[in-house]
Design a protein around this motif. Structure first.
Motif, PDB file in Angstrom:
ATOM      1  N   LEU A  33       9.122 -97.756  75.832  1.00 40.43           N
ATOM      2  CA  LEU A  33       9.070 -96.827  76.964  1.00 40.43           C
ATOM      3  C   LEU A  33      10.169 -95.765  76.844  1.00 40.43           C
ATOM      4  CD1 LEU A  33       8.494 -99.442  79.825  1.00 40.43           C
ATOM      5  CD2 LEU A  33       6.777 -97.995  78.721  1.00 40.43           C
ATOM      6  N   GLU A  34      11.367 -96.194  76.418  1.00 40.46           N
ATOM      7  CA  GLU A  34      12.446 -95.224  76.220  1.00 40.46           C
ATOM      8  C   GLU A  34      12.081 -94.224  75.119  1.00 40.46           C
ATOM      9  OE1 GLU A  34      15.724 -97.732  75.343  1.00 40.46           O
ATOM     10  OE2 GLU A  34      16.237 -98.112  77.450  1.00 40.46           O
ATOM     11  N   ALA A  35      11.441 -94.710  74.037  1.00 44.20           N
ATOM     12  CA  ALA A  35      11.051 -93.819  72.946  1.00 44.20           C
ATOM     13  C   ALA A  35      10.015 -92.800  73.404  1.00 44.20           C
ATOM     14  CB  ALA A  35      10.502 -94.648  71.786  1.00 44.20           C
ATOM     15  N   VAL A  43       9.489 -94.787  66.682  1.00 41.09           N
ATOM     16  CA  VAL A  43       9.922 -96.139  67.037  1.00 41.09           C
ATOM     17  C   VAL A  43       8.730 -97.034  67.333  1.00 41.09           C
ATOM     18  CG1 VAL A  43      11.290 -97.493  68.694  1.00 41.09           C
ATOM     19  CG2 VAL A  43      12.090 -95.241  67.927  1.00 41.09           C
ATOM     20  N   LEU A  44       7.611 -96.469  67.801  1.00 37.36           N
ATOM     21  CA  LEU A  44       6.437 -97.253  68.160  1.00 37.36           C
ATOM     22  C   LEU A  44       5.827 -97.898  66.917  1.00 37.36           C
ATOM     23  CD1 LEU A  44       6.863 -95.452  70.680  1.00 37.36           C
ATOM     24  CD2 LEU A  44       4.400 -95.490  70.989  1.00 37.36           C
ATOM     25  N   PRO A  45       5.106 -98.998  67.064  1.00 39.28           N
ATOM     26  CA  PRO A  45       4.589 -99.727  65.899  1.00 39.28           C
ATOM     27  C   PRO A  45       3.545 -98.940  65.114  1.00 39.28           C
ATOM     28  CG  PRO A  45       3.718-100.652  67.942  1.00 39.28           C
ATOM     29  CD  PRO A  45       4.809 -99.706  68.325  1.00 39.28           C
ATOM     30  N   GLY A  46       2.998 -97.864  65.616  1.00 43.45           N
ATOM     31  CA  GLY A  46       2.019 -97.072  64.887  1.00 43.45           C
ATOM     32  C   GLY A  46       1.441 -95.988  65.775  1.00 43.45           C
ATOM     33  N   VAL A  50       0.217 -95.018  70.399  1.00 43.32           N
ATOM     34  CA  VAL A  50       0.887 -94.007  71.216  1.00 43.32           C
ATOM     35  C   VAL A  50       0.045 -93.646  72.429  1.00 43.32           C
ATOM     36  CG1 VAL A  50       1.789 -91.650  71.258  1.00 43.32           C
ATOM     37  CG2 VAL A  50       2.168 -93.109  69.249  1.00 43.32           C
ATOM     38  N   ARG A  51      -1.220 -93.297  72.217  1.00 38.75           N
ATOM     39  CA  ARG A  51      -2.075 -92.895  73.346  1.00 38.75           C
ATOM     40  C   ARG A  51      -2.275 -94.047  74.334  1.00 38.75           C
ATOM     41  NH1 ARG A  51      -5.052 -88.279  73.309  1.00 38.75           N
ATOM     42  NH2 ARG A  51      -4.719 -86.897  71.526  1.00 38.75           N
ATOM     43  N   ALA A  52      -2.451 -95.273  73.815  1.00 38.55           N
ATOM     44  CA  ALA A  52      -2.649 -96.422  74.713  1.00 38.55           C
ATOM     45  C   ALA A  52      -1.408 -96.666  75.562  1.00 38.55           C
ATOM     46  CB  ALA A  52      -2.990 -97.665  73.903  1.00 38.55           C
ATOM     47  N   PHE A  53      -0.208 -96.560  74.945  1.00 43.10           N
ATOM     48  CA  PHE A  53       1.019 -96.783  75.705  1.00 43.10           C
ATOM     49  C   PHE A  53       1.224 -95.678  76.743  1.00 43.10           C
ATOM     50  CE2 PHE A  53       3.400 -99.470  72.298  1.00 43.10           C
ATOM     51  CZ  PHE A  53       2.461-100.468  72.482  1.00 43.10           C
ATOM     52  N   VAL A  54       0.946 -94.423  76.368  1.00 43.98           N
ATOM     53  CA  VAL A  54       1.115 -93.308  77.307  1.00 43.98           C
ATOM     54  C   VAL A  54       0.144 -93.455  78.486  1.00 43.98           C
ATOM     55  CG1 VAL A  54       0.845 -90.817  77.589  1.00 43.98           C
ATOM     56  CG2 VAL A  54       2.031 -91.726  75.585  1.00 43.98           C
ATOM     57  N   LYS A  55      -1.072 -93.877  78.201  1.00 47.02           N
ATOM     58  CA  LYS A  55      -2.064 -94.049  79.277  1.00 47.02           C
ATOM     59  C   LYS A  55      -1.616 -95.130  80.262  1.00 47.02           C
ATOM     60  CE  LYS A  55      -6.964 -94.968  80.110  1.00 47.02           C
ATOM     61  NZ  LYS A  55      -8.280 -95.266  79.497  1.00 47.02           N
ATOM     62  N   GLU A  75       1.189 -82.716  71.539  1.00 44.75           N
ATOM     63  CA  GLU A  75       2.495 -83.342  71.312  1.00 44.75           C
ATOM     64  C   GLU A  75       2.360 -84.772  70.796  1.00 44.75           C
ATOM     65  OE1 GLU A  75       6.229 -84.812  74.062  1.00 44.75           O
ATOM     66  OE2 GLU A  75       5.144 -82.989  74.607  1.00 44.75           O
ATOM     67  N   ILE A  76       1.255 -85.449  71.172  1.00 44.89           N
ATOM     68  CA  ILE A  76       1.067 -86.845  70.787  1.00 44.89           C
ATOM     69  C   ILE A  76       0.511 -86.893  69.374  1.00 44.89           C
ATOM     70  CG2 ILE A  76      -0.128 -88.981  71.363  1.00 44.89           C
ATOM     71  CD1 ILE A  76      -0.268 -87.985  74.240  1.00 44.89           C
ATOM     72  N   PRO A  77       1.101 -87.669  68.449  1.00 46.86           N
ATOM     73  CA  PRO A  77       0.582 -87.757  67.077  1.00 46.86           C
ATOM     74  C   PRO A  77      -0.786 -88.412  67.061  1.00 46.86           C
ATOM     75  CG  PRO A  77       2.304 -89.386  67.436  1.00 46.86           C
ATOM     76  CD  PRO A  77       2.296 -88.510  68.645  1.00 46.86           C
ATOM     77  N   SER A  78      -1.641 -87.934  66.136  1.00 45.32           N
ATOM     78  CA  SER A  78      -2.984 -88.500  66.028  1.00 45.32           C
ATOM     79  C   SER A  78      -2.926 -89.859  65.376  1.00 45.32           C
ATOM     80  CB  SER A  78      -3.877 -87.561  65.200  1.00 45.32           C
ATOM     81  OG  SER A  78      -3.327 -87.407  63.893  1.00 45.32           O
ATOM     82  N   ALA A  79      -3.874 -90.728  65.771  1.00 47.66           N
ATOM     83  CA  ALA A  79      -3.913 -92.095  65.241  1.00 47.66           C
ATOM     84  C   ALA A  79      -4.492 -92.087  63.842  1.00 47.66           C
ATOM     85  CB  ALA A  79      -4.745 -92.982  66.162  1.00 47.66           C
TER      86      ALA A  79
END
Length: 286
Positions: A33-35, A43-46, A50-55, A75-79
């Motif tokens: 969450l801090e990242a 820092v996220l595992p992949g 990213v999109r799932a955590f942001v949602k 801004e969000i990197p593509s999976a």
């Protein structure tokens, strides 16, 4: 800090939530969450997560996840096709403990006690059966023998005395004019609210006596985030949103309820008109 992270952090602070609160509701680790707030997605595992955590973060702080993902999509990197996963530690099978000599000894002693108890029970049953068999049968009355030879003459007024006695057993006694007073229902004991313990950042209260009670949440001075769930923190949600002032939420307290308010200084919590001390602080109270 990225623009997306700043938007998420602003929404979190407006609702009086900490990163620990968001971690508890989303089950996402605090360092992830801090990242996200800092825009450090490495820092996220992949990228897939990213999109799932942001949602999930958006839903926890009351933002429209689809709108946020669309607005900050660049801004969000593509999976990628291949996702990285954190190594998991395989659970070791529990080691079976061998029975000790003491357990075997106690087992033998218990078996011996059980056998002796069974033998003593059989002897008691045989003894009781022998006594009942040797005892004489109970005497019975002869059918040809009359119960009594006494003849009671009728009373002067031509009615049976027993009828008069029967009429004298009513609740209204003749001659005195006294009648039985109706029973009054006992008064219901007063409600008590007692602080029991503090578990983490959650205060636990006991409400007595057992039975149905009323919980009131009064929003007074300004807006406040209100969350009410059944039984526990992760239970079924009754409400989870920002409530404007001059509103009162009422719930039947027939089961345990978890209450989370974003601004304790803007909210008054009452149980059967008993005010619960929430510290009256400008932050959250659970």
């Amino acid at each position: 800090m990225s623009e997306l992270g700043a938007e998420l952090r602003r929404a979190r602070l407006e609702r009086g939530l900490t990163l620990d609160d968001v971690q508890d509701s989303t089950k996402i680790r605090k360092r992830y969450l801090e990242a996200i707030e800092e825009g450090n997605y490495n820092v996220l595992p992949g990228n897939f997560y990213v999109r799932a955590f942001v949602k999930n973060y958006c839903e926890a702080v009351g933002l429209d996840a689809d709108q946020i993902l669309s607005q900050y999509g660049k801004e969000i990197p593509s999976a990628s096709l291949e996702t990285e996963t954190e190594p998991s530690i395989a659970a070791r099978p529990p080691r079976r403990s061998q029975p000790s000599q003491r357990s075997e000894r106690f087992g033998k002693v218990g078996f011996s006690v059980l056998m002796w108890s069974f033998l003593i029970l059989i002897l008691i049953l045989v003894y009781v059966f022998a006594i009942r068999k040797d005892s004489p049968p109970p005497k019975t009355a002869d059918n040809n023998t009359s119960i009594t030879d006494e003849v009671r003459p009728p009373s002067d007024n031509g009615t049976d005395q027993t009828a008069g006695e029967g009429r004298g057993t009513g609740t209204d006694t003749q001659g005195t004019g006294e009648t039985a007073e109706p029973e009054t229902e006992p008064e219901k004991p007063a409600t008590t609210v007692t602080f029991r313990e503090k578990e983490g950042n959650i205060d636990h209260y006991d409400v007595a006596p057992a039975g149905d009670h009323k919980l009131e949440i009064v929003v007074t001075n300004g807006q406040s985030w209100i969350e009410v769930r059944e039984e526990r923190k992760g239970g079924k949600a009754r409400i989870s949103k920002t409530v404007d002032p001059d509103n009162t939420l009422t719930y039947d307290l027939d089961k345990p309820l978890y209450v989370n308010v974003g601004r304790a200084d803007n909210v008054e919590i009452k149980i059967d008109d008993i005010v619960v001390d929430d510290g009256n602080r400008p932050n959250s109270k659970k």
